[in-house]
Design an enzyme around this catalytic site. Structure first.
Site, PDB file in Angstrom:
ATOM      1  N   ARG A 121       0.939  -1.182  -0.067  1.00 22.10           N
ATOM      2  CA  ARG A 121       0.072  -0.021  -0.024  1.00 22.10           C
ATOM      3  C   ARG A 121       0.867   1.086  -0.073  1.00 22.10           C
ATOM      4  O   ARG A 121       0.546   2.112  -0.624  1.00 22.10           O
ATOM      5  CB  ARG A 121      -1.059  -0.208   1.207  1.00 22.10           C
ATOM      6  CG  ARG A 121      -1.886   1.102   1.127  1.00 22.10           C
ATOM      7  CD  ARG A 121      -2.951   1.141   2.286  1.00 22.10           C
ATOM      8  NE  ARG A 121      -2.320   1.267   3.398  1.00 22.10           N
ATOM      9  CZ  ARG A 121      -3.173   1.088   4.677  1.00 22.10           C
ATOM     10  NH1 ARG A 121      -4.506   0.796   4.596  1.00 22.10           N
ATOM     11  NH2 ARG A 121      -2.559   1.294   5.991  1.00 22.10           N
TER      12      ARG A 121
ATOM     13  N   GLU B 257     -15.963   6.844   6.003  1.00 19.71           N
ATOM     14  CA  GLU B 257     -15.098   6.237   6.868  1.00 19.71           C
ATOM     15  C   GLU B 257     -15.121   6.957   8.106  1.00 19.71           C
ATOM     16  O   GLU B 257     -15.611   8.165   8.204  1.00 19.71           O
ATOM     17  CB  GLU B 257     -13.743   5.887   6.124  1.00 19.71           C
ATOM     18  CG  GLU B 257     -12.847   7.147   5.827  1.00 19.71           C
ATOM     19  CD  GLU B 257     -11.209   6.620   5.447  1.00 19.71           C
ATOM     20  OE1 GLU B 257     -11.046   5.594   5.807  1.00 19.71           O
ATOM     21  OE2 GLU B 257     -10.913   7.641   4.708  1.00 19.71           O
TER      22      GLU B 257
ATOM     23  N   LYS C  73      -2.806   7.117   1.189  1.00 22.83           N
ATOM     24  CA  LYS C  73      -2.141   7.227   2.605  1.00 22.83           C
ATOM     25  C   LYS C  73      -1.215   8.477   2.608  1.00 22.83           C
ATOM     26  O   LYS C  73       0.072   7.855   2.736  1.00 22.83           O
ATOM     27  CB  LYS C  73      -2.116   6.035   3.212  1.00 22.83           C
ATOM     28  CG  LYS C  73      -2.038   6.120   4.812  1.00 22.83           C
ATOM     29  CD  LYS C  73      -2.205   4.528   5.428  1.00 22.83           C
ATOM     30  CE  LYS C  73      -2.138   4.728   6.957  1.00 22.83           C
ATOM     31  NZ  LYS C  73      -2.871   5.690   7.633  1.00 22.83           N
TER      32      LYS C  73
END
Ligand code: PMP
Length: 291
Positions: A50, A182, A149
């Site tokens: 990721r 989220e 991220k």
């Protein structure tokens, strides 16, 4: 504590980077939060993948191979005698000038901090959290994709402040269409009639590693496939059980949202079984820290 910066270790007081690093000046960089359990780094490969995906999306070249970064992460734990802890992996754009352009940043900075972790108290896993929906909406993917991220967490921080102003620890963030995206640092799940649902990543969520583990645990332990569907607040208010997932939070139930009691106000049976299965899994697998 010994902190890794670009291949060398520094004491906490000497672990410093340039004030011209664009990670500081612009939040230009990417990161991962990773857990170590029982002498192993949990889902390390998934976190590294990721990280590289986030870096690719912002055209940041990580100056190490995936294998070297995995070894360095385990090594940082080993040197700090961490068997159970939290690892922060940060890759910044590096030192540049005061302009926005990353072209003047010659080399990315790689930082690894292997530390302890401050957990939610155990009683919150047994009783469940209270949350609110906050006015600050999740960044639209066309502006800054929440799947990246990145070091730019101001959107989430503003939502966190709003939650804390209202006396709760976490917040539900919606997207610009009003669907649940989220939490500020966790993914959201709702269970109703035995069906487990979570918003799709395109609703404005990070593709959480813990979220992915829940997909696996639900299949293997509950015989249920998690459904990725758009949800609104009504779906959470009327759920039998709700929980959030994240590397730091693990799997934690929430039992009250915007003043509405979720289900019977207690963590549900399916959530409890997932928590149990998650705890067992974290003790069993991972990338060994011992060299
Ligand atoms: N959403 C956001 C915004 C996050 O920062 C995180 C990680 N803290 C998560 C979800 C959960 O992802 P993971 O399970 O990979 O920690």
């Amino acid at each position: 504590m010994k902190i890794y910066i670009d291949g060398k270790y520094f004491s906490e007081n000497n672990a410093k980077i340039s004030v011209f690093d664009h990670g500081l000046l612009y939040g230009d960089g990417v990161f991962e939060g990773i857990r170590a359990y029982n002498g192993r780094v949990f889902k390390l490969e998934e976190h590294i993948d990721r990280l590289f995906d986030s870096a690719k999306a912002i055209m940041l070249k990580i100056p190490m191979s995936k294998e070297a970064l995995m070894k360095a992460t385990a090594d940082a734990c080993w040197r700090n005698r961490i068997r159970n802890g939290y690892i922060r992996l940060v890759v910044t754009r590096g030192k540049g000038d005061l302009g926005l352009s990353p072209t003047n940043c010659k080399k990315a900075t790689v930082i690894i901090i292997a530390a302890g972790i401050k957990l939610y108290p155990e009683k919150m896993y047994r009783r469940g959290l209270e949350m609110i929906t906050v006015p600050t909406m999740r960044m639209p993917a066309a502006a800054l994709n929440p799947a990246i991220k990145s070091l730019n967490y101001l959107n989430n921080i503003l939502a966190k402040i709003e939650a804390q102003q209202c006396g709760v620890l976490e917040a539900i963030m919606l997207n610009s269409e009003g669907y649940v995206a989220e939490c500020t640092g966790d993914n959201v799940f709702a269970i109703r009639g035995g069906r487990i649902r979570t918003p799709p990543v395109y609703a404005g969520a990070l593709g959480g590693i813990t979220r992915q583990v829940v997909f696996q645990l639900a299949r293997e332990h509950l015989g249920v496939e998690v459904e990725e569907v758009n949800m609104n607040r009504y779906d959470l208010y009327t759920a039998d059980e709700c929980f959030v997932t994240g590397t730091a939070a693990e799997i934690i139930p929430f039992v009250k949202l915007d003043g509405r009691v979720v289900g019977n106000g207690k963590p549900g049976e399916m959530t409890r079984r997932l928590i149990q299965a998650f705890r067992e899994l974290t003790q069993e697998e991972g990338y060994p820290i011992r060299p």
